[in-house]
Write a protein that holds these residues in place. Structure first.
Motif, mmCIF file in Angstrom:
data_model
loop_
_atom_site.group_PDB
_atom_site.id
_atom_site.type_symbol
_atom_site.label_atom_id
_atom_site.label_comp_id
_atom_site.label_asym_id
_atom_site.label_seq_id
_atom_site.Cartn_x
_atom_site.Cartn_y
_atom_site.Cartn_z
ATOM 1 N N GLU A 1 0.867 -1.176 0.000
ATOM 2 C CA GLU A 1 0.000 0.000 0.000
ATOM 3 C C GLU A 1 0.901 1.222 0.000
ATOM 4 O OE1 GLU A 1 -3.942 -1.051 2.363
ATOM 5 O OE2 GLU A 1 -2.164 -1.447 3.583
ATOM 6 N N GLY A 2 1.065 1.834 -1.163
ATOM 7 C CA GLY A 2 1.991 2.955 -1.277
ATOM 8 C C GLY A 2 3.409 2.486 -1.041
ATOM 9 N N GLU A 3 4.086 3.112 -0.101
ATOM 10 C CA GLU A 3 5.472 2.762 0.225
ATOM 11 C C GLU A 3 5.564 1.607 1.227
ATOM 12 O OE1 GLU A 3 8.340 4.425 -0.933
ATOM 13 O OE2 GLU A 3 7.032 5.494 -2.313
ATOM 14 N N GLU A 4 4.444 1.247 1.844
ATOM 15 C CA GLU A 4 4.429 0.240 2.899
ATOM 16 C C GLU A 4 4.145 -1.162 2.359
ATOM 17 O OE1 GLU A 4 5.121 1.009 6.143
ATOM 18 O OE2 GLU A 4 5.505 3.046 5.397
ATOM 19 N N GLN A 5 4.867 -2.160 2.872
ATOM 20 C CA GLN A 5 4.612 -3.562 2.534
ATOM 21 C C GLN A 5 4.370 -4.353 3.810
ATOM 22 O OE1 GLN A 5 7.651 -5.322 0.134
ATOM 23 N NE2 GLN A 5 7.161 -4.084 -1.643
ATOM 24 N N SER A 6 3.375 -5.229 3.765
ATOM 25 C CA SER A 6 3.052 -6.073 4.908
ATOM 26 C C SER A 6 3.061 -7.527 4.472
ATOM 27 C CB SER A 6 1.658 -5.746 5.443
ATOM 28 O OG SER A 6 1.545 -4.393 5.762
ATOM 29 N N VAL A 7 3.641 -8.391 5.284
ATOM 30 C CA VAL A 7 3.613 -9.825 5.033
ATOM 31 C C VAL A 7 2.290 -10.345 5.597
ATOM 32 C CG1 VAL A 7 4.712 -12.044 5.497
ATOM 33 C CG2 VAL A 7 6.115 -9.999 5.170
ATOM 34 N N LEU A 8 1.445 -10.927 4.723
ATOM 35 C CA LEU A 8 0.148 -11.422 5.171
ATOM 36 C C LEU A 8 0.161 -12.894 5.536
ATOM 37 C CD1 LEU A 8 -2.262 -9.632 2.670
ATOM 38 C CD2 LEU A 8 -1.470 -8.867 4.902
ATOM 39 N N THR A 9 0.996 -13.682 4.867
ATOM 40 C CA THR A 9 1.092 -15.101 5.180
ATOM 41 C C THR A 9 2.562 -15.487 5.272
ATOM 42 O OG1 THR A 9 1.165 -15.934 2.901
ATOM 43 C CG2 THR A 9 -1.025 -15.557 3.856
ATOM 44 N N ASP A 10 2.815 -16.627 5.890
ATOM 45 C CA ASP A 10 4.193 -17.082 6.036
ATOM 46 C C ASP A 10 4.414 -18.411 5.336
ATOM 47 O OD1 ASP A 10 6.781 -16.687 6.863
ATOM 48 O OD2 ASP A 10 6.495 -17.699 8.771
ATOM 49 N N GLY A 11 3.581 -18.669 4.308
ATOM 50 C CA GLY A 11 3.774 -19.824 3.462
ATOM 51 C C GLY A 11 3.632 -21.158 4.163
ATOM 52 N N PRO A 12 4.349 -22.132 3.719
ATOM 53 C CA PRO A 12 5.488 -22.012 2.808
ATOM 54 C C PRO A 12 5.139 -22.116 1.326
ATOM 55 C CG PRO A 12 5.432 -24.229 3.644
ATOM 56 C CD PRO A 12 4.284 -23.498 4.277
ATOM 57 N N LYS A 13 3.892 -22.385 0.966
ATOM 58 C CA LYS A 13 3.542 -22.567 -0.453
ATOM 59 C C LYS A 13 2.264 -21.815 -0.803
ATOM 60 C CE LYS A 13 6.832 -25.449 -1.619
ATOM 61 N NZ LYS A 13 7.838 -25.086 -2.573
ATOM 62 N N ASP A 14 2.120 -20.576 -0.365
ATOM 63 C CA ASP A 14 0.917 -19.796 -0.637
ATOM 64 C C ASP A 14 1.003 -19.160 -2.018
ATOM 65 O OD1 ASP A 14 0.079 -20.443 1.906
ATOM 66 O OD2 ASP A 14 0.833 -18.593 2.787
ATOM 67 N N GLY A 15 -0.152 -18.983 -2.664
ATOM 68 C CA GLY A 15 -0.149 -18.395 -3.999
ATOM 69 C C GLY A 15 -1.512 -17.902 -4.425
ATOM 70 N N SER A 16 -1.560 -17.326 -5.621
ATOM 71 C CA SER A 16 -2.779 -16.863 -6.279
ATOM 72 C C SER A 16 -3.625 -15.927 -5.420
ATOM 73 C CB SER A 16 -3.627 -18.056 -6.737
ATOM 74 O OG SER A 16 -2.893 -18.883 -7.593
ATOM 75 N N PRO A 17 -3.048 -14.843 -4.899
ATOM 76 C CA PRO A 17 -3.850 -13.930 -4.090
ATOM 77 C C PRO A 17 -4.831 -13.140 -4.959
ATOM 78 C CG PRO A 17 -1.721 -12.942 -4.499
ATOM 79 C CD PRO A 17 -1.685 -14.342 -5.083
ATOM 80 N N MET A 18 -5.985 -12.834 -4.392
ATOM 81 C CA MET A 18 -6.995 -12.028 -5.085
ATOM 82 C C MET A 18 -7.752 -11.200 -4.054
ATOM 83 S SD MET A 18 -8.670 -14.758 -7.746
ATOM 84 C CE MET A 18 -9.791 -13.549 -8.372
ATOM 85 N N PHE A 19 -8.174 -10.022 -4.457
ATOM 86 C CA PHE A 19 -9.078 -9.238 -3.626
ATOM 87 C C PHE A 19 -10.488 -9.750 -3.869
ATOM 88 C CE2 PHE A 19 -5.564 -6.197 -3.827
ATOM 89 C CZ PHE A 19 -5.519 -5.768 -2.510
ATOM 90 N N VAL A 20 -11.225 -9.988 -2.793
ATOM 91 C CA VAL A 20 -12.633 -10.339 -2.897
ATOM 92 C C VAL A 20 -13.365 -9.019 -3.122
ATOM 93 C CG1 VAL A 20 -14.574 -11.310 -1.606
ATOM 94 C CG2 VAL A 20 -12.328 -12.354 -1.437
#
Length: 90
Positions: free
Chosen positions: A48-67
């Motif tokens: 979000e702008g200059e900020e980054q947040s880790v939402l998950t810690d995997g280890p095999k997460d993928g295909s993110p989408m906004f609902v």
């Protein structure tokens, strides 16, 4: 310049971008190699702008989408009993 095996472990791949409907946020997958386990690991990040947040810690997460309405996200994660089968997480 040439790559050496230790260099490979420092490479980070960014993929699967998903942009929010208002264009202010981006979800993406960050993949890197776990040197100790000699396998790749992926997690979901939110920018979000200059900020980054880790939402998950995997280890095999993928295909993110906004609902719709951008208040929730969905992603794919390996199943608990069978890592080859993916589960949808919301």
């Amino acid at each position: 310049m040439s790559l050496t095996p230790p260099d490979i472990h420092r490479l980070i791949d960014v993929s699967s971008p998903a942009i929010s409907t208002d264009g202010t946020s981006i979800l993406f997958v960050q993949t890197s190699t776990n040197e100790e386990r000699t396998q790749s690991e992926s997690r979901i990040l939110l920018s979000e702008g200059e900020e980054q947040s880790v939402l998950t810690d995997g280890p095999k997460d993928g295909s993110p989408m906004f609902v719709p309405a951008d208040s929730t996200i969905s992603l794919l994660r390996p199943g608990c009993s069978d890592e080859k089968k993916k589960q949808v997480w919301i």
